[in-house]
Design a protein around this motif. Structure first.
Motif, short mmCIF file in Angstrom:
data_model
loop_
_atom_site.label_atom_id
_atom_site.label_comp_id
_atom_site.label_asym_id
_atom_site.label_seq_id
_atom_site.Cartn_x
_atom_site.Cartn_y
_atom_site.Cartn_z
N VAL A 1 -20.67 13.32 -78.89
CA VAL A 1 -21.33 12.42 -79.61
C VAL A 1 -22.33 13.00 -80.97
O VAL A 1 -22.24 12.77 -81.73
CB VAL A 1 -22.70 11.27 -78.56
CG1 VAL A 1 -23.48 10.17 -79.67
CG2 VAL A 1 -20.75 10.66 -77.49
N ARG A 2 -23.52 14.26 -79.50
CA ARG A 2 -24.66 14.69 -81.01
C ARG A 2 -24.09 15.38 -81.91
O ARG A 2 -24.32 15.43 -82.78
CB ARG A 2 -25.73 15.48 -79.96
CG ARG A 2 -27.16 15.61 -80.71
CD ARG A 2 -27.70 16.13 -79.28
NE ARG A 2 -28.33 15.72 -79.31
CZ ARG A 2 -29.28 15.49 -78.24
NH1 ARG A 2 -29.95 16.70 -77.68
NH2 ARG A 2 -29.77 14.73 -77.53
N ALA A 3 -22.53 16.12 -81.43
CA ALA A 3 -22.08 17.49 -82.23
C ALA A 3 -21.01 16.25 -83.60
O ALA A 3 -21.32 16.70 -84.90
CB ALA A 3 -20.69 17.64 -82.07
N VAL A 4 -21.00 14.92 -83.57
CA VAL A 4 -20.59 14.14 -84.30
C VAL A 4 -21.19 13.53 -85.02
O VAL A 4 -21.54 13.94 -86.58
CB VAL A 4 -19.76 12.90 -83.87
CG1 VAL A 4 -19.22 11.90 -84.57
CG2 VAL A 4 -18.03 13.07 -82.78
N ALA A 5 -22.81 13.64 -84.70
CA ALA A 5 -23.97 12.98 -85.38
C ALA A 5 -24.51 13.94 -86.06
O ALA A 5 -24.61 13.65 -87.74
CB ALA A 5 -24.79 12.72 -84.61
N ILE A 6 -24.61 15.45 -86.10
CA ILE A 6 -24.48 16.66 -87.10
C ILE A 6 -23.95 16.65 -87.62
O ILE A 6 -24.29 16.90 -88.95
CB ILE A 6 -24.98 17.68 -85.61
CG1 ILE A 6 -26.22 17.65 -84.90
CG2 ILE A 6 -24.95 18.53 -86.98
CD1 ILE A 6 -26.27 18.88 -84.04
N LEU A 7 -22.87 16.27 -87.68
CA LEU A 7 -21.23 16.49 -88.52
C LEU A 7 -21.51 15.86 -89.64
O LEU A 7 -21.34 15.76 -90.63
CB LEU A 7 -19.92 17.44 -87.63
CG LEU A 7 -19.73 18.21 -87.71
CD1 LEU A 7 -18.38 17.71 -86.46
CD2 LEU A 7 -19.47 19.05 -87.97
N ASP A 8 -21.98 14.44 -88.81
CA ASP A 8 -22.02 13.28 -90.09
C ASP A 8 -23.29 13.70 -91.29
O ASP A 8 -23.17 13.16 -92.36
CB ASP A 8 -21.81 11.81 -89.75
CG ASP A 8 -21.14 11.32 -88.94
OD1 ASP A 8 -19.55 12.01 -88.94
OD2 ASP A 8 -20.85 11.07 -88.11
N ARG A 9 -24.15 13.54 -90.54
CA ARG A 9 -25.58 14.24 -91.11
C ARG A 9 -25.54 15.08 -92.43
O ARG A 9 -26.11 14.88 -93.15
CB ARG A 9 -26.88 14.32 -89.98
CG ARG A 9 -28.11 14.14 -91.17
CD ARG A 9 -28.99 15.03 -90.09
NE ARG A 9 -28.81 15.48 -88.64
CZ ARG A 9 -29.32 15.70 -87.55
NH1 ARG A 9 -29.69 14.33 -86.97
NH2 ARG A 9 -28.53 15.98 -86.31
N MET A 10 -24.44 16.23 -91.55
CA MET A 10 -24.94 17.81 -92.31
C MET A 10 -23.74 17.42 -94.04
O MET A 10 -23.32 18.17 -94.81
CB MET A 10 -23.93 18.86 -92.14
CG MET A 10 -25.52 18.75 -91.13
SD MET A 10 -27.18 19.56 -91.47
CE MET A 10 -26.33 21.14 -92.59
N GLY A 11 -22.32 15.93 -93.57
CA GLY A 11 -21.55 15.88 -94.82
C GLY A 11 -20.60 16.89 -94.27
O GLY A 11 -19.79 17.51 -95.51
N ILE A 12 -20.47 16.80 -93.36
CA ILE A 12 -19.60 17.83 -92.71
C ILE A 12 -17.81 17.02 -92.32
O ILE A 12 -18.39 16.11 -91.53
CB ILE A 12 -18.92 19.30 -92.10
CG1 ILE A 12 -20.06 20.30 -92.66
CG2 ILE A 12 -17.82 20.19 -91.10
CD1 ILE A 12 -21.49 21.11 -91.36
N SER A 13 -17.25 17.30 -92.20
CA SER A 13 -15.89 16.69 -92.20
C SER A 13 -15.69 16.99 -90.41
O SER A 13 -15.49 17.89 -90.01
CB SER A 13 -14.12 17.05 -92.79
OG SER A 13 -12.88 16.35 -91.82
N ARG A 14 -15.28 16.27 -89.80
CA ARG A 14 -15.38 15.92 -88.10
C ARG A 14 -14.41 16.77 -87.69
O ARG A 14 -13.87 17.13 -86.57
CB ARG A 14 -14.98 14.82 -87.50
CG ARG A 14 -16.19 13.97 -87.94
CD ARG A 14 -15.79 12.34 -86.77
NE ARG A 14 -16.98 11.63 -87.10
CZ ARG A 14 -17.07 10.26 -86.55
NH1 ARG A 14 -16.70 9.88 -85.51
NH2 ARG A 14 -18.37 9.92 -87.03
#
Length: 86
Positions: free
Chosen positions: A71-84
């Motif tokens: 969950v935290r990894a997905v949140a970081i990816l979303d915040r940084m604008g990196i595709s999951r």
């Protein structure tokens, strides 16, 4: 959709060995990140010269950090604008 290449038995066996080595190498790097002996910056530097590390998913690297789960990894990816799927 493209068809997979037609490989001989020897080529297929070599590809399987290469894949197994790559997976174990990525697992070793992730365990070193989890233990704190490698930083994310060091892993990114390694990715410049190591094909196996360069193909590691960003989410896998983030999840190997202590205290970061899916969950935290997905949140970081979303915040940084990196595709999951990157």
């Amino acid at each position: 959709m493209r068809k997979p290449p037609i490989l001989t038995q020897e080529e297929r066996a070599a590809a399987l060995v290469k894949a197994r080595i790559s997976r174990s190498h990525r697992a070793k790097i992730k365990s070193e990140v989890k233990a704190g002996s490698l930083t994310v910056e060091q892993v990114l530097d390694l990715a410049n010269s190591d094909e196996a590390i360069a193909k590691m998913r960003v989410s896998e690297l983030l999840e190997s950090i202590s205290g970061v789960g899916k969950v935290r990894a997905v949140a970081i990816l979303d915040r940084m604008g990196i595709s999951r799927t990157r």
